[in-house]
Design a protein around this motif. Structure first.
Motif: not given
Length: 602
Positions: A467-482, A493-502
């Motif tokens: 459910k966290e898998l990010i799909v960019t506007a270019g169609g690339k699937n990115v797993a934010p966890g790693p 760094v305490g925590h990081t949130v990766v952004i990029g859906e669409g």
């Protein structure tokens, strides 16, 4: 589709039930010590005879309060002896316990009480009384008692006139297949769902851990200090694993004062989430920096030697049988005297190993602790699998994986890459939620929502959350966890949130570790500068950029973090940004920081 199965373990029967075992041991060996609690500045033993006496008295009080077999009793309290006594008393009365995180909001408590139709709520003290007052407690919850306000004494007094035969009958009619608990998920994406877990699920978990190489610390004479919330299925399962194995468990809720309790309790095993072990490592590094540049450099070299030593042993910890060179052995002995022994002493001096769950443990942290002599064995599971479904252990560890399945469990990777589980640990259904149950339970397999890989020997590697898998506007699937895990390994760094859906590219919100930020300010002559200004300092941003570059080196160009914003404070559970097990509540973060996110794409 790849799959891996482990043969079934020992069968479960009524004689294995926790209340039955407790009574049997109290009759045979009443002076054994299953628990200890900290009182008046010292650890006090609690004998098996005392445990069963108090459990029966509390259970009688629940019966006198209208609790009947099958009824639900909610329990909202921090990690303490009384939590386990009430939990066992609920089972002794034939009822079903409903753990509630002590940090729950009024809305969360109200939802759980309404959904479970709990007849009794056992809470803790004044802080919880305020939460209860703010919630609309449903009419089905007829009794509310508070541990810090004589609640157990009230129940014990109320149960004086209950015939002991009532409890005997309740236990005699208790089946392994009967519900033991309704454990609500932490709600990272919405309202919590109640997982119905049976006594057989609990026993399969406990027996699976005890029969695994990791279960050696569960034997009589060994001790573990429990400080994770007992409402979390992992902490609770390990507590009962130690109980059934004959070991002793101590309870401590204040993680800010954990080190002194580790020193005087001296556990043989520690259970934690990844952030706990990261904090331990960061605290050691901070102490070295505070002693000056020489000590800081010594720690840095010692850390790398520990990591190199672990890596040389191989992913499974067994290595290739080659002895280290004389120079490497001498270097290790020097750092053992200067650094590693102090770390082991801080953990109590006799900790054989630690167990990590609830999130991904960075490889560097795993190698660091294994190299200094306290290996951390990572496992994997969900509330729906009654905690650990797979786990590493002594002689069967591959760092970077979450281990192999426990006895009787099967793991397979669907064509979509999703991890699916089957076996005696899997929950029966979601309470009052057939559609959600049908969505994840199909043909005897539970769809976890996690993405993973299985190697030829059955070791599972988690690669992301479906459910966290990010799909960019270019169609690339990115797993934010790693990316997020790699970023978190940096001291600032305490925590990081990766952004990029669409979106056209990947970006990130980087929340600083506030203690580390304060130390950085001291080291760089920025004391007194507000955090909001510190995060704009070019020198600090350069350090964060270094962490970003290190994380980006692990992924393809299309998956790299292109832009980031540094936030002047870390995410917290109190503000609803983290779950009680310190997982990110992404939907909350997306709403709270919508303006900062949009600014990254202007």
């Amino acid at each position: 589709m790849r799959d891996f199965s482990v043969p079934a373990g020992r069968p479960v029967n009524r004689a294995d039930l926790v209340p039955v075992v407790a009574r049997e041991r109290a009759a045979e060996s009443p002076c054994t010590i299953p628990f200890e609690h900290y009182h008046d500045g010292a650890w006090r033993p609690v004998t098996m005879g005392e445990v069963v006496r108090r459990v029966d008295e509390i259970a009688s009080g629940l019966v006198a309060s209208g609790v009947r077999p099958g009824d639900r009793v909610a329990l909202m309290a921090a990690t303490r002896l009384e939590w386990v006594l009430v939990d066992m008393a609920v089972w002794t009365a034939g009822a079903v316990s409903v753990p509630v995180y002590p940090s729950s909001s009024a809305a969360q408590l109200q939802w759980i009480l309404e959904d479970s139709a709990a007849r009794v709520l056992v809470a803790e003290g004044d802080e919880h009384a305020a939460v209860v007052a703010a919630a609309e407690v449903p009419a089905t919850c007829e009794t509310v008692v508070y541990l810090d306000d004589g609640g157990l004494e009230y129940l014990e007094e109320r149960g004086h006139d209950v015939d002991p035969q009532v409890l005997d009958d309740a236990i005699a009619n208790l089946s392994p297949d009967a519900p033991a608990s309704i454990v609500y998920t932490s709600g990272t994406t919405g309202m919590p769902k109640g997982c119905v877990l049976t006594h057989a699920n609990l026993l399969a978990e406990c027996h699976g851990l005890l029969d695994h190489p990791i279960g050696t610390v569960g034997r009589s004479g060994n001790k573990t200090l429990m400080f994770l919330p007992l409402a979390h299925v992992l902490a609770r399962s390990v507590t009962y694993t130690m109980f059934l194995g004959g070991a002793t468990t101590g309870f401590w809720a204040d993680t800010s004062t954990l080190l002194p309790r580790l020193a005087d309790f001296r556990p043989h095993m520690i259970l934690g989430v990844p952030r706990v072990f990261e904090k331990v490592r960061d605290g050691i590094a901070a102490q070295a920096r505070a002693k000056g540049r020489i000590q800081q450099e010594i720690f840095g070299r010692a850390e790398q030697v520990a990591i190199d030593t672990s890596v040389a042993r191989g992913g499974d910890g067994l290595g290739d049988g080659r002895e280290p060179s004389l120079l490497a052995a001498a270097r290790y002995r020097a750092y053992d005297l200067a650094v590693y022994r102090a770390v082991r002493a801080a953990l109590g001096g006799r900790c054989e190993y630690a167990i990590s769950g609830g999130g991904a443990l960075p490889d560097r942290i795993a190698h660091f602790f294994r190299g200094l002599g306290v290996p951390i064995y990572e496992g994997y599971g969900l509330t729906e699998s009654h905690a650990a479904a797979t786990v590493n252990g002594p002689g069967c560890q591959r760092i970077g994986t979450v281990g192999r399945p426990l006895a009787g469990m099967s793991v397979r990777i669907a064509d979509s890459g999703e991890v699916e589980l089957s076996g005696p640990l899997i929950f029966s259904h979601y309470w009052n939620n057939e559609p959600a149950t049908a969505e994840v339970l199909r043909d005897g397999w539970f769809s976890t929502g996690d993405l993973g890989e299985l190697d030829a020997d059955g070791y599972l590697r988690i690669t992301g959350r479906k459910k966290e898998l990010i799909v960019t506007a270019g169609g690339k699937n990115v797993a934010p966890g790693p990316l997020e895990d790699a970023m978190r390994s940096h001291r600032l760094v305490g925590h990081t949130v990766v952004i990029g859906e669409g979106r056209k590219f990947i970006s990130a919100l980087v929340a600083v570790d506030e203690e580390a930020l304060a130390r950085w300010a001291e080291e760089n002559d920025r004391e007194g500068v507000p955090p909001e200004q510190l995060v704009e300092d070019p020198a600090l941003r350069a350090e964060i950029q270094y962490a970003v570059d290190e994380a980006n080196s692990l992924v393809s160009h299309a998956e790299e973090i292109k832009k980031f914003t540094v936030l002047p404070r870390d995410f917290t559970e109190a503000r609803g940004e983290l779950t009680p097990t310190l997982k990110l509540r992404r939907h909350v973060i997306d709403e709270v920081y919508a303006e900062q996110i949009e600014a990254l794409y202007r």
